[in-house]
Design a protein around this motif. Structure first.
Motif, PDB file in Angstrom:
ATOM      1  N   MET A   6      23.077  60.495  15.275  1.00  0.00           N
ATOM      2  CA  MET A   6      24.114  60.309  13.841  1.00  0.00           C
ATOM      3  C   MET A   6      23.471  59.767  12.830  1.00  0.00           C
ATOM      4  O   MET A   6      22.922  58.516  13.075  1.00  0.00           O
ATOM      5  CB  MET A   6      25.087  59.651  14.584  1.00  0.00           C
ATOM      6  N   SER A   7      23.875  59.967  11.733  1.00  0.00           N
ATOM      7  CA  SER A   7      23.283  59.259  10.459  1.00  0.00           C
ATOM      8  C   SER A   7      24.390  58.458  10.029  1.00  0.00           C
ATOM      9  O   SER A   7      25.154  57.988  10.825  1.00  0.00           O
ATOM     10  CB  SER A   7      23.223  60.414   9.201  1.00  0.00           C
ATOM     11  N   THR A   8      24.333  57.831   9.163  1.00  0.00           N
ATOM     12  CA  THR A   8      25.101  56.841   8.468  1.00  0.00           C
ATOM     13  C   THR A   8      26.604  57.496   8.207  1.00  0.00           C
ATOM     14  O   THR A   8      26.691  58.473   7.554  1.00  0.00           O
ATOM     15  CB  THR A   8      24.694  56.124   7.102  1.00  0.00           C
ATOM     16  N   ALA A   9      27.701  56.573   8.978  1.00  0.00           N
ATOM     17  CA  ALA A   9      29.211  57.181   8.642  1.00  0.00           C
ATOM     18  C   ALA A   9      29.562  55.938   7.801  1.00  0.00           C
ATOM     19  O   ALA A   9      29.073  54.865   7.821  1.00  0.00           O
ATOM     20  CB  ALA A   9      29.789  57.129   9.765  1.00  0.00           C
ATOM     21  N   TRP A  10      30.585  56.491   7.040  1.00  0.00           N
ATOM     22  CA  TRP A  10      31.379  55.466   6.334  1.00  0.00           C
ATOM     23  C   TRP A  10      32.788  55.823   5.872  1.00  0.00           C
ATOM     24  O   TRP A  10      33.178  56.769   6.431  1.00  0.00           O
ATOM     25  CB  TRP A  10      30.538  55.308   4.864  1.00  0.00           C
ATOM     26  N   THR A  11      33.530  54.852   5.596  1.00  0.00           N
ATOM     27  CA  THR A  11      34.795  54.834   5.115  1.00  0.00           C
ATOM     28  C   THR A  11      35.266  53.813   4.128  1.00  0.00           C
ATOM     29  O   THR A  11      34.394  52.913   3.924  1.00  0.00           O
ATOM     30  CB  THR A  11      35.957  54.792   6.201  1.00  0.00           C
ATOM     31  N   VAL A  12      36.256  53.869   3.405  1.00  0.00           N
ATOM     32  CA  VAL A  12      36.598  52.968   2.566  1.00  0.00           C
ATOM     33  C   VAL A  12      37.976  52.154   2.972  1.00  0.00           C
ATOM     34  O   VAL A  12      38.731  52.915   3.630  1.00  0.00           O
ATOM     35  CB  VAL A  12      37.062  53.370   1.106  1.00  0.00           C
ATOM     36  N   TYR A  13      37.784  50.923   3.199  1.00  0.00           N
ATOM     37  CA  TYR A  13      38.857  50.153   3.699  1.00  0.00           C
ATOM     38  C   TYR A  13      39.685  49.344   2.619  1.00  0.00           C
ATOM     39  O   TYR A  13      38.973  48.579   1.878  1.00  0.00           O
ATOM     40  CB  TYR A  13      38.341  49.225   4.584  1.00  0.00           C
ATOM     41  N   GLU A  14      41.029  49.492   2.487  1.00  0.00           N
ATOM     42  CA  GLU A  14      41.756  48.760   1.435  1.00  0.00           C
ATOM     43  C   GLU A  14      42.005  47.334   2.127  1.00  0.00           C
ATOM     44  O   GLU A  14      42.990  47.253   2.751  1.00  0.00           O
ATOM     45  CB  GLU A  14      42.842  49.792   1.041  1.00  0.00           C
ATOM     46  N   SER A  15      41.169  46.406   1.386  1.00  0.00           N
ATOM     47  CA  SER A  15      41.486  45.295   1.856  1.00  0.00           C
ATOM     48  C   SER A  15      42.272  44.305   0.854  1.00  0.00           C
ATOM     49  O   SER A  15      42.514  44.829  -0.389  1.00  0.00           O
ATOM     50  CB  SER A  15      40.104  44.317   2.158  1.00  0.00           C
ATOM     51  N   PRO A  16      42.870  42.969   1.246  1.00  0.00           N
ATOM     52  CA  PRO A  16      43.173  42.235   0.222  1.00  0.00           C
ATOM     53  C   PRO A  16      42.198  41.848  -1.039  1.00  0.00           C
ATOM     54  O   PRO A  16      42.635  41.305  -1.858  1.00  0.00           O
ATOM     55  CB  PRO A  16      43.469  40.996   1.071  1.00  0.00           C
ATOM     56  N   LEU A  17      41.075  41.995  -0.613  1.00  0.00           N
ATOM     57  CA  LEU A  17      39.977  41.644  -1.477  1.00  0.00           C
ATOM     58  C   LEU A  17      39.589  42.774  -2.419  1.00  0.00           C
ATOM     59  O   LEU A  17      38.853  42.835  -3.444  1.00  0.00           O
ATOM     60  CB  LEU A  17      38.570  41.295  -0.986  1.00  0.00           C
ATOM     61  N   GLY A  18      40.273  43.902  -2.029  1.00  0.00           N
ATOM     62  CA  GLY A  18      40.126  45.367  -2.794  1.00  0.00           C
ATOM     63  C   GLY A  18      39.242  46.379  -2.049  1.00  0.00           C
ATOM     64  O   GLY A  18      39.069  45.788  -0.894  1.00  0.00           O
ATOM     65  N   PRO A  19      39.011  47.367  -2.436  1.00  0.00           N
ATOM     66  CA  PRO A  19      38.547  48.304  -1.560  1.00  0.00           C
ATOM     67  C   PRO A  19      37.033  47.864  -1.012  1.00  0.00           C
ATOM     68  O   PRO A  19      36.111  47.903  -1.869  1.00  0.00           O
ATOM     69  CB  PRO A  19      38.518  49.599  -2.452  1.00  0.00           C
ATOM     70  N   LEU A  20      36.755  47.938   0.121  1.00  0.00           N
ATOM     71  CA  LEU A  20      35.573  47.525   0.779  1.00  0.00           C
ATOM     72  C   LEU A  20      34.946  49.124   1.463  1.00  0.00           C
ATOM     73  O   LEU A  20      35.615  49.786   2.330  1.00  0.00           O
ATOM     74  CB  LEU A  20      35.628  46.572   1.895  1.00  0.00           C
ATOM     75  N   THR A  21      33.793  49.022   1.064  1.00  0.00           N
ATOM     76  CA  THR A  21      32.849  50.451   1.778  1.00  0.00           C
ATOM     77  C   THR A  21      32.303  49.972   3.024  1.00  0.00           C
ATOM     78  O   THR A  21      31.535  49.249   3.085  1.00  0.00           O
ATOM     79  CB  THR A  21      32.063  51.053   0.834  1.00  0.00           C
ATOM     80  N   VAL A  22      32.848  50.439   4.297  1.00  0.00           N
ATOM     81  CA  VAL A  22      32.259  50.185   5.358  1.00  0.00           C
ATOM     82  C   VAL A  22      31.381  51.188   5.984  1.00  0.00           C
ATOM     83  O   VAL A  22      31.544  52.461   6.013  1.00  0.00           O
ATOM     84  CB  VAL A  22      33.203  49.960   6.380  1.00  0.00           C
ATOM     85  N   THR A  23      29.933  50.683   6.262  1.00  0.00           N
ATOM     86  CA  THR A  23      28.904  51.634   6.529  1.00  0.00           C
ATOM     87  C   THR A  23      28.724  51.534   8.288  1.00  0.00           C
ATOM     88  O   THR A  23      28.598  50.078   8.710  1.00  0.00           O
ATOM     89  CB  THR A  23      27.668  51.632   5.813  1.00  0.00           C
ATOM     90  N   ALA A  24      28.368  52.393   9.056  1.00  0.00           N
ATOM     91  CA  ALA A  24      27.913  52.207  10.312  1.00  0.00           C
ATOM     92  C   ALA A  24      26.694  53.242  10.711  1.00  0.00           C
ATOM     93  O   ALA A  24      26.698  54.622  10.033  1.00  0.00           O
ATOM     94  CB  ALA A  24      29.113  52.527  11.239  1.00  0.00           C
ATOM     95  N   GLY A  25      25.705  52.904  11.329  1.00  0.00           N
ATOM     96  CA  GLY A  25      24.786  53.908  11.851  1.00  0.00           C
ATOM     97  C   GLY A  25      24.816  53.913  13.363  1.00  0.00           C
ATOM     98  O   GLY A  25      26.058  53.582  13.988  1.00  0.00           O
ATOM     99  N   PRO A  26      23.953  54.483  13.963  1.00  0.00           N
ATOM    100  CA  PRO A  26      24.012  54.906  15.606  1.00  0.00           C
ATOM    101  C   PRO A  26      24.309  53.573  16.196  1.00  0.00           C
ATOM    102  O   PRO A  26      24.663  53.580  17.457  1.00  0.00           O
ATOM    103  CB  PRO A  26      22.557  55.283  15.737  1.00  0.00           C
ATOM    104  N   GLY A  27      23.862  52.382  16.064  1.00  0.00           N
ATOM    105  CA  GLY A  27      23.681  51.276  16.857  1.00  0.00           C
ATOM    106  C   GLY A  27      24.924  50.424  16.733  1.00  0.00           C
ATOM    107  O   GLY A  27      25.220  49.394  16.998  1.00  0.00           O
ATOM    108  N   GLY A  28      25.731  50.737  15.308  1.00  0.00           N
ATOM    109  CA  GLY A  28      27.008  49.878  15.102  1.00  0.00           C
ATOM    110  C   GLY A  28      26.939  49.887  13.471  1.00  0.00           C
ATOM    111  O   GLY A  28      26.511  50.408  12.841  1.00  0.00           O
ATOM    112  N   LEU A  29      27.819  48.728  13.158  1.00  0.00           N
ATOM    113  CA  LEU A  29      28.249  48.380  11.808  1.00  0.00           C
ATOM    114  C   LEU A  29      26.699  47.893  11.234  1.00  0.00           C
ATOM    115  O   LEU A  29      25.980  47.202  11.531  1.00  0.00           O
ATOM    116  CB  LEU A  29      29.021  47.166  11.842  1.00  0.00           C
ATOM    117  N   THR A  30      26.556  48.605   9.767  1.00  0.00           N
ATOM    118  CA  THR A  30      25.561  48.265   9.109  1.00  0.00           C
ATOM    119  C   THR A  30      25.863  47.507   7.916  1.00  0.00           C
ATOM    120  O   THR A  30      24.982  46.863   6.972  1.00  0.00           O
ATOM    121  CB  THR A  30      24.656  49.550   8.729  1.00  0.00           C
ATOM    122  N   GLY A  31      26.968  47.693   7.207  1.00  0.00           N
ATOM    123  CA  GLY A  31      27.247  46.884   6.104  1.00  0.00           C
ATOM    124  C   GLY A  31      28.897  47.164   5.773  1.00  0.00           C
ATOM    125  O   GLY A  31      29.745  48.074   6.141  1.00  0.00           O
TER     126      GLY A  31
END
Length: 101
Positions: A1-26
């Motif tokens: 699996m390559s990097t997966a990502w989504t946008v999370y609407e947080s109280p701080l504004g939209p955060l881009t969440v990235t994940a790789g094969p081993g877990g959360l990357t950023g």
């Protein structure tokens, strides 16, 4: 699996969440995320559910696998940062002294 990502609407504004094969990357603030393929965008409910709980005041610690790169020094700093208890603060000087007395 390559990097997966989504946008999370947080109280701080939209955060881009990235994940790789081993877990959360950023979690990236607006304008700070790397270039990501639209085809890799997908829900990351394990991460976003825990973020919902955190911002809702129900969670103080995350239970997520991390898939971190970085130099040995960066990895040592990140490991030390994970040891700081919820609500506590540590200065840069204290952190540096912990890593290299």
């Amino acid at each position: 699996m390559s990097t997966a990502w989504t946008v999370y609407e947080s109280p701080l504004g939209p955060l881009t969440v990235t994940a790789g094969p081993g877990g959360l990357t950023g979690i990236h603030f607006p304008g700070r995320a790397p270039r990501l393929a639209e085809t890799a965008r997908r829900p990351l409910p394990r991460v976003t559910d825990q973020l919902d709980e955190y911002f809702g005041g129900e969670r103080r610690a995350f239970e997520l696998e991390l898939d971190l790169g970085g130099s040995p020094l960066e990895r040592a700093v990140w490991a030390r940062l994970r040891e700081i208890p919820y609500g506590a603060t540590v200065s840069y000087g204290e952190l540096a002294a912990d890593l290299d007395p």
